[in-house]
Design an enzyme around this catalytic site. Structure first.
Site, PDB file in Angstrom:
ATOM      1  N   ARG A  87      23.052  43.761  77.085  1.00  0.00           N
ATOM      2  CA  ARG A  87      24.177  44.064  76.187  1.00  0.00           C
ATOM      3  C   ARG A  87      24.620  42.879  75.344  1.00  0.00           C
ATOM      4  NH1 ARG A  87      24.340  47.640  79.856  1.00  0.00           N
ATOM      5  NH2 ARG A  87      23.698  45.898  81.117  1.00  0.00           N
ATOM      6  N   THR A  88      24.863  41.757  75.987  1.00  0.00           N
ATOM      7  CA  THR A  88      25.427  40.624  75.247  1.00  0.00           C
ATOM      8  C   THR A  88      24.413  40.166  74.202  1.00  0.00           C
ATOM      9  OG1 THR A  88      26.644  40.036  77.216  1.00  0.00           O
ATOM     10  CG2 THR A  88      26.553  38.375  75.485  1.00  0.00           C
ATOM     11  N   LYS A 116       9.283  20.425  79.521  1.00  0.00           N
ATOM     12  CA  LYS A 116       8.713  19.073  79.349  1.00  0.00           C
ATOM     13  C   LYS A 116       9.720  18.010  79.764  1.00  0.00           C
ATOM     14  CE  LYS A 116       6.171  20.476  75.198  1.00  0.00           C
ATOM     15  NZ  LYS A 116       6.109  20.202  73.757  1.00  0.00           N
ATOM     16  N   ARG A 137      24.046  31.832  76.285  1.00  0.00           N
ATOM     17  CA  ARG A 137      24.365  32.229  77.656  1.00  0.00           C
ATOM     18  C   ARG A 137      23.627  31.257  78.545  1.00  0.00           C
ATOM     19  NH1 ARG A 137      24.212  38.029  80.507  1.00  0.00           N
ATOM     20  NH2 ARG A 137      26.193  38.027  79.405  1.00  0.00           N
ATOM     21  N   HIS A 171      33.352  34.255  80.192  1.00  0.00           N
ATOM     22  CA  HIS A 171      32.600  35.113  79.277  1.00  0.00           C
ATOM     23  C   HIS A 171      33.620  35.593  78.230  1.00  0.00           C
ATOM     24  CE1 HIS A 171      29.636  37.722  77.764  1.00  0.00           C
ATOM     25  NE2 HIS A 171      29.268  38.370  78.842  1.00  0.00           N
TER      26      HIS A 171
HETATM   27  C1  NCD Z   1      28.351  40.651  82.691  1.00  0.00           C
HETATM   28  C2  NCD Z   1      27.878  39.227  82.772  1.00  0.00           C
HETATM   29  O1  NCD Z   1      26.730  38.907  82.463  1.00  0.00           O
HETATM   30  O2  NCD Z   1      28.706  38.421  83.148  1.00  0.00           O
HETATM   31  N1  NCD Z   1      27.611  41.486  81.861  1.00  0.00           N
HETATM   32  C3  NCD Z   1      27.828  41.458  80.518  1.00  0.00           C
HETATM   33  O3  NCD Z   1      27.707  40.443  79.868  1.00  0.00           O
HETATM   34  N2  NCD Z   1      28.209  42.610  79.948  1.00  0.00           N
HETATM   35  C4  NCD Z   1      28.645  41.253  84.003  1.00  0.00           C
HETATM   36  C5  NCD Z   1      27.582  41.311  85.052  1.00  0.00           C
HETATM   37  O4  NCD Z   1      26.478  40.802  84.884  1.00  0.00           O
HETATM   38  O5  NCD Z   1      27.883  41.904  86.072  1.00  0.00           O
END
Ligand code: NCD
Length: 356
Positions: A87-88, A116, A137, A171
């Protein structure tokens, strides 16, 4: 630059008061890097809400869509994701494309110079050499904060950083789409002020829960209920923050059932077992009383919003998907639009959009 030298400097930075850290991510009085939920005030949340609605509206016509395609056509974004994401990643990817941006990506660190022996810091400076925005991320907590601090302090090309999830820490763009969804759900029901938010699941290691909790300071008369077994309960730093904001909270460790009727919004989360010290440790804890079953829905307020950041396992029965109170699929789609709004805001083109 020597990494341990930067490690020490970053520790000093992280020990600064929150306002000073936040000011590092602000340019000309505006959000520049999106690193943590504490950066968002009510004005910002409301501005993004209106901008998101305007973007959605504009994109419905071909002329509007083409207008948006041009708006950031001169910008390039890098998506650097070293943890799994559907999703993200996809919502950011599509948000960039809605605004006409070109994107590049690294999703597998095995395919970058990390293998490396390149440091995270050098990797990030490299990405910033080629692009105008980094969306990242990272499995390490505070890595996005470090990236933004690094570029703002040491680089002559300080491009914005957006945190798409940093370890167990934060997040913030998930909390932005969550609050948008809550504001939209309660738009004709007096708004989100005065409402009770119930959060359930792995509150200890879930970064979405933490980031959404920190946003509560922006709303009046809200209450928070944390429902989870003791082993998965919310961390002390979040509770201390709520106390400092004057946001009342309660902790429920026996069952979700007990608190369900009190909630206006129910935010379910999965167990974050990828963080188990010993693989499978979480499985030893009984979470059966912290799942939302179709049969529980009679005890949920008729006006409630059921949310989930997803991915889902079995903490929300699939039968609930057809209930009009289930907001999670809309919440997911809202993510793409709020992220497009955030990116346009960061690049300062929001007035062009609002005036369209
Ligand atoms: C979440 C995350 O990665 O923190 N998912 C997301 O980004 N929608 C929640 C999760 O992984 O449970």
């Amino acid at each position: 630059m020597c990494t341990s030298y930067l490690d020490d400097k970053f520790v000093t930075f992280r020990n600064l008061p929150m306002e000073q850290r936040i000011s590092c991510f602000t340019k000309r009085g505006r959000v520049f890097d999106m690193i943590m939920s504490q950066q968002m005030d009510r004005q910002f949340i409301d501005d993004i809400y209106h901008l998101t609605n305007k973007l959605r509206h504009i994109s419905k016509s071909k002329a509007g869509y083409m207008f948006l395609q041009n708006i950031l056509a001169h910008k390039r974004a890098m998506l650097y994701f070293n943890q799994p994401s559907s999703r993200t990643f996809l919502s950011f990817h599509n948000a960039c494309h809605i605004l006409g941006m070109k994107t590049s990506e690294i999703r597998d660190p095995a395919l970058s110079s990390e293998v490396k022996g390149e440091s995270d810091d050098d990797g990030l400076r490299t990405f910033s050499s080629y692009t105008d925005l980094i969306i990242m991320r990272h499995s390490k907590s505070h890595m996005a904060e470090r990236a933004a601090w690094l570029l703002n302090t040491f680089s002559n090309r300080p491009i914005p950083i957006i945190n798409g999830g940093s370890g167990q820490d934060q997040h913030p763009t998930q909390s932005l789409l969550d609050i948008y969804t809550l504001q939209r759900s309660f738009n004709n029901k007096g708004g989100f002020d005065g409402k009770t938010l119930l959060m359930c699941g792995d509150l200890k290691r879930g970064r979405t829960v933490r980031s959404l909790s920190f946003l509560m300071r922006n709303f009046s008369d809200v209450k928070v209920i944390y429902a989870a077994p003791k082993a998965f309960q919310i961390r002390e730093d979040v509770l201390e923050a709520l106390e400092s904001y004057g946001v009342p909270y309660t902790i429920e460790t026996e069952s979700l059932q007990k608190v369900l009727p009190l909630a206006d919004a129910i935010y379910m989360t999965r167990i974050q077992d990828e963080h188990d010290r010993d693989h499978g440790d979480s499985g030893k804890i009984d979470i059966s009383k912290f799942k939302l079953k179709a049969s529980d829905m009679v005890n949920v307020k008729p006006t409630a919003a059921i949310m989930h950041p997803f991915p889902r396992r079995d903490e929300v029965d699939v039968e609930i998907d057809v209930d009009p109170r289930a907001m999670y699929w809309r919440q997911e789609r809202n993510g793409m639009w709020t992220r497009a709004a955030l990116i346009s805001y960061i690049f300062g083109v929001e007035h062009e959009i609002l005036n369209y």
